[in-house]
Motif scaffolding. Sequence first.
Motif, PDB file in Angstrom:
ATOM      1  N   GLN A   1       0.865  -1.244  -0.213  1.00  0.00           N
ATOM      2  CA  GLN A   1      -0.030   0.115  -0.110  1.00  0.00           C
ATOM      3  C   GLN A   1       0.775   1.347  -0.085  1.00  0.00           C
ATOM      4  OE1 GLN A   1       0.443  -1.814   2.611  1.00  0.00           O
ATOM      5  NE2 GLN A   1       0.508  -0.857   4.467  1.00  0.00           N
ATOM      6  N   VAL A   2       0.275   2.334  -0.178  1.00  0.00           N
ATOM      7  CA  VAL A   2       1.040   3.381  -0.432  1.00  0.00           C
ATOM      8  C   VAL A   2       1.233   4.072   1.069  1.00  0.00           C
ATOM      9  CG1 VAL A   2       0.844   5.968  -1.318  1.00  0.00           C
ATOM     10  CG2 VAL A   2      -0.088   4.220  -2.584  1.00  0.00           C
ATOM     11  N   GLY A  26       5.286   1.843  -2.462  1.00  0.00           N
ATOM     12  CA  GLY A  26       3.894   1.438  -2.591  1.00  0.00           C
ATOM     13  C   GLY A  26       3.438   1.738  -4.143  1.00  0.00           C
ATOM     14  N   TYR A  27       4.190   2.609  -4.660  1.00  0.00           N
ATOM     15  CA  TYR A  27       3.800   2.966  -5.999  1.00  0.00           C
ATOM     16  C   TYR A  27       4.842   3.585  -6.793  1.00  0.00           C
ATOM     17  CZ  TYR A  27       4.330   7.825  -4.366  1.00  0.00           C
ATOM     18  OH  TYR A  27       4.751   9.076  -3.903  1.00  0.00           O
ATOM     19  N   CYS A  32       4.742  10.519 -10.083  1.00  0.00           N
ATOM     20  CA  CYS A  32       3.889  11.457  -9.525  1.00  0.00           C
ATOM     21  C   CYS A  32       4.229  12.659  -8.973  1.00  0.00           C
ATOM     22  CB  CYS A  32       3.333  10.677  -8.296  1.00  0.00           C
ATOM     23  SG  CYS A  32       2.626   9.038  -9.008  1.00  0.00           S
ATOM     24  N   ASN A  76      13.621   7.553  -3.690  1.00  0.00           N
ATOM     25  CA  ASN A  76      11.812   7.555  -3.437  1.00  0.00           C
ATOM     26  C   ASN A  76      11.493   8.400  -2.425  1.00  0.00           C
ATOM     27  OD1 ASN A  76      11.525   5.747  -5.870  1.00  0.00           O
ATOM     28  ND2 ASN A  76      10.349   4.313  -4.248  1.00  0.00           N
ATOM     29  N   SER A  99      -1.989  12.706  -7.439  1.00  0.00           N
ATOM     30  CA  SER A  99      -2.481  11.514  -8.447  1.00  0.00           C
ATOM     31  C   SER A  99      -2.429  12.015 -10.094  1.00  0.00           C
ATOM     32  CB  SER A  99      -3.952  11.332  -8.206  1.00  0.00           C
ATOM     33  OG  SER A  99      -4.737  12.455  -8.103  1.00  0.00           O
ATOM     34  N   CYS A 108       1.367   8.546 -13.775  1.00  0.00           N
ATOM     35  CA  CYS A 108       1.193   8.412 -12.182  1.00  0.00           C
ATOM     36  C   CYS A 108       0.001   7.549 -11.833  1.00  0.00           C
ATOM     37  CB  CYS A 108       0.918   9.591 -11.530  1.00  0.00           C
ATOM     38  SG  CYS A 108       0.675   9.771  -9.569  1.00  0.00           S
ATOM     39  N   GLU A 109       0.133   6.295 -11.188  1.00  0.00           N
ATOM     40  CA  GLU A 109      -0.763   5.367 -10.939  1.00  0.00           C
ATOM     41  C   GLU A 109      -1.841   5.661  -9.909  1.00  0.00           C
ATOM     42  OE1 GLU A 109       2.690   2.999  -9.765  1.00  0.00           O
ATOM     43  OE2 GLU A 109       1.247   1.684  -8.856  1.00  0.00           O
ATOM     44  N   LEU A 110      -1.600   6.780  -9.125  1.00  0.00           N
ATOM     45  CA  LEU A 110      -2.377   7.111  -8.159  1.00  0.00           C
ATOM     46  C   LEU A 110      -3.769   7.537  -8.515  1.00  0.00           C
ATOM     47  CD1 LEU A 110       0.101   8.700  -5.510  1.00  0.00           C
ATOM     48  CD2 LEU A 110      -0.463   6.375  -5.635  1.00  0.00           C
ATOM     49  N   TYR A 114      -2.320  11.151  -1.752  1.00  0.00           N
ATOM     50  CA  TYR A 114      -2.043  10.405  -0.294  1.00  0.00           C
ATOM     51  C   TYR A 114      -1.316  11.472   0.581  1.00  0.00           C
ATOM     52  CZ  TYR A 114      -3.372   5.919  -1.928  1.00  0.00           C
ATOM     53  OH  TYR A 114      -4.076   5.053  -2.475  1.00  0.00           O
TER      54      TYR A 114
END
Length: 125
Positions: A1-2, A26-27, A32, A76, A99, A108-110, A114
């Motif tokens: 998870q993020v 997590g991503y 992003c 990261n 996102s 960006c996959e979000l 977050y």
Amino acid sequence: QVQLVESGGGSVQTGGSLKLSCAASGYFFSACAMAWYRQAPGKERELVASVYADQTTRYADSVKGRFTISRNNVLNTIYLQMNNLKTEDTAVYFCAADSWGTYYGRNCELRTPYWGQGTQVTVSS
């Protein structure tokens, strides 16, 4: 998870410096946009600085020339170097992952922003 984990907050006197870090996991971090926000007691959360996937940066007028945001896509992690701190910089500082963004064709996959848990910065005179 993020996950977004901030560190580096603390107490300093006016004119001092602090460096905040935010480690993301997590991503796909590189794609992003990332940002630092802050919230002082009794005030709304405000955007302090942003760094986009192409390393472009933006700052709130109140911190221009004093704060520097950066990102390390290998670790990261994003950073906020804060110099010449003022009492009005006192707040809880939050790291945020936006996102949106693209990195060498990878989006960006979000699907939602977050937030980290926040770190306290206190500046005293």
